[in-house]
Design a protein around this motif. Structure first.
Motif, mmCIF file in Angstrom:
data_model
loop_
_atom_site.group_PDB
_atom_site.id
_atom_site.type_symbol
_atom_site.label_atom_id
_atom_site.label_comp_id
_atom_site.label_asym_id
_atom_site.label_seq_id
_atom_site.Cartn_x
_atom_site.Cartn_y
_atom_site.Cartn_z
ATOM 1 N N ILE A 220 1.186 -1.303 0.573
ATOM 2 C CA ILE A 220 -0.271 0.031 -0.111
ATOM 3 C C ILE A 220 0.766 1.624 -0.167
ATOM 4 C CG2 ILE A 220 -1.730 1.556 1.170
ATOM 5 C CD1 ILE A 220 -2.383 -1.704 2.382
ATOM 6 N N LEU A 221 0.499 2.036 -1.344
ATOM 7 C CA LEU A 221 1.525 2.968 -0.848
ATOM 8 C C LEU A 221 0.615 4.331 -1.328
ATOM 9 C CD1 LEU A 221 3.890 2.176 -3.982
ATOM 10 C CD2 LEU A 221 4.777 1.575 -1.744
ATOM 11 N N GLU A 222 1.792 5.362 -0.689
ATOM 12 C CA GLU A 222 0.734 6.393 -0.687
ATOM 13 C C GLU A 222 1.227 7.233 -1.949
ATOM 14 O OE1 GLU A 222 -1.686 7.633 1.357
ATOM 15 O OE2 GLU A 222 -1.188 6.048 2.768
ATOM 16 N N SER A 223 0.885 7.800 -2.678
ATOM 17 C CA SER A 223 0.856 9.434 -3.774
ATOM 18 C C SER A 223 1.420 10.248 -3.170
ATOM 19 C CB SER A 223 -0.094 9.621 -4.408
ATOM 20 O OG SER A 223 -1.395 9.719 -3.530
ATOM 21 N N SER A 224 1.221 10.446 -2.412
ATOM 22 C CA SER A 224 1.709 12.027 -1.941
ATOM 23 C C SER A 224 3.482 11.508 -1.198
ATOM 24 C CB SER A 224 1.439 12.747 -0.934
ATOM 25 O OG SER A 224 1.105 11.731 0.681
#
Length: 343
Positions: A220-224
């Motif tokens: 799970i990665l954060e786009s920011s």
């Protein structure tokens, strides 16, 4: 030299009648003979008379304008939503005053103040992704100006809103990947404080739960994240990723770039699904599977809700969650094709 605007007084002087007689004739009022009315209407047309919109709005206490605040114009999603809004407002005789927030709270606040100063009859708004305070929206409602939120919403604001069913949209996408045999599904989340980000993430997790697949935090990665591209590459190289679901089509394109760098074939070794069905989805190779949010219908529904609120301020709280459509293209293996819409 600027041409002088023809006024009611000019018409009255030309015909030797009072301005009030001209006004009644032009507005369909009584106490004017049909002969005189036709004479006044004919001269008004000949001289090119146009009613003063400011005077008319003061008389009716309406400007026949609607304010619209959207994050930007560049995304196909917002241009389609705008088309849906205009399809309704133009038929109802309303003009749009359009402001963009550029996803910044300060600009959104300034836009609401500008629209209130312009005395718009109502406001349609999509909350900016940098928004964490909503006092300016409450002030819109406190002023008596109807407000409808579209695409994104906040539980802190009790107003009509129209959104897409992001939970089920995401669920259907990840469910498809699972049915296609994917076990390690990467997810790139959207901006942290948006309702759309939360609902799509919940849909992702629920689909994994349905198929008894563990939710892995490392996928799970954060786009920011400033190092997003590097983290995508790391996941694809080291986490045996065989499927990916992104918050947007643009983020899905970053997955394409990373896969290309690593010589990972799509969909041979990696199936990818984006979100929003932007034109990009059909331009890239292989064409991108995605979730269509029906932005035109969203805009039209939001506009209708706002007009209902303008015409009947006491109307109840209207809430609509539009059904999404899973569009399967070449970026996914098509084992569950019968359950999906193809493009």
């Amino acid at each position: 030299m600027k041409k002088k605007r023809i006024s009611i007084t000019d018409i009255a002087n030309e015909l030797s009648v009072t301005p009030s007689t001209v006004s009644r004739a032009l507005n369909g009022g009584g106490k004017v003979s049909e002969k005189k009315r036709q004479e006044i209407l004919s001269l008004a047309k000949k001289l090119g008379y146009r009613p003063n919109p400011i005077a008319k709005s003061l008389l009716e206490n309406k400007t026949h304008t609607i304010g619209l605040i959207i994050p930007e114009f560049t995304h196909h999603f917002y241009s389609r939503m705008l088309a849906g809004i205009e399809s309704v407002t133009s038929k109802a005789g309303y003009q749009l005053l359009i402001c963009t927030s550029n996803e910044k709270q300060k600009q959104e606040i300034k836009s609401t103040q500008t629209l209130l100063d312009a005395r718009v009859d109502g406001i349609l708004a999509t909350i900016s992704k940098m928004n964490d305070k909503f006092q300016h929206l409450q002030e819109v409602m406190d002023s008596g100006t109807p407000l409808v939120l579209v695409d994104r919403f906040s539980e802190e604001i009790e107003t009509p809103y129209v959104i897409s069913d992001d939970f089920n949209g995401a669920f259907s996408a990840v469910d498809y990947l699972c049915q296609s045999g994917c076990k390690n599904i990467l997810h790139i989340k959207g901006p942290a404080n948006l309702s759309t980000t939360f609902n799509r993430f919940m849909g992702y997790k629920e689909a994994l739960r349905k198929h008894e697949i563990e939710v892995k935090e490392e996928l799970i990665l954060e786009s920011s994240d400033a190092n997003l591209v590097e983290k995508i590459r790391f996941c694809l190289k080291n986490q045996q990723v065989d499927g990916a679901f992104a918050y947007s089509d643009y983020l899905a394109f970053e997955i394409y770039r990373a896969a290309s760098d690593l010589k990972i074939p799509i969909p041979g070794s990696l199936s990818v699904i984006g979100y929003a069905d932007e034109p990009l989805a059909t331009y890239i190779n292989p064409t991108l599977s995605t979730v269509n949010q029906q932005p035109f219908e969203m805009g039209a529904t939001g506009a209708n809700y706002l007009l209902n609120k303008i015409n009947n301020p006491d109307i109840g709280l209207e809430i609509r969650s539009l059904e999404t459509k899973l569009v399967i293209r070449d970026s996914c293996t098509k084992r569950a094709a019968k359950e999906c819409q193809f493009s």
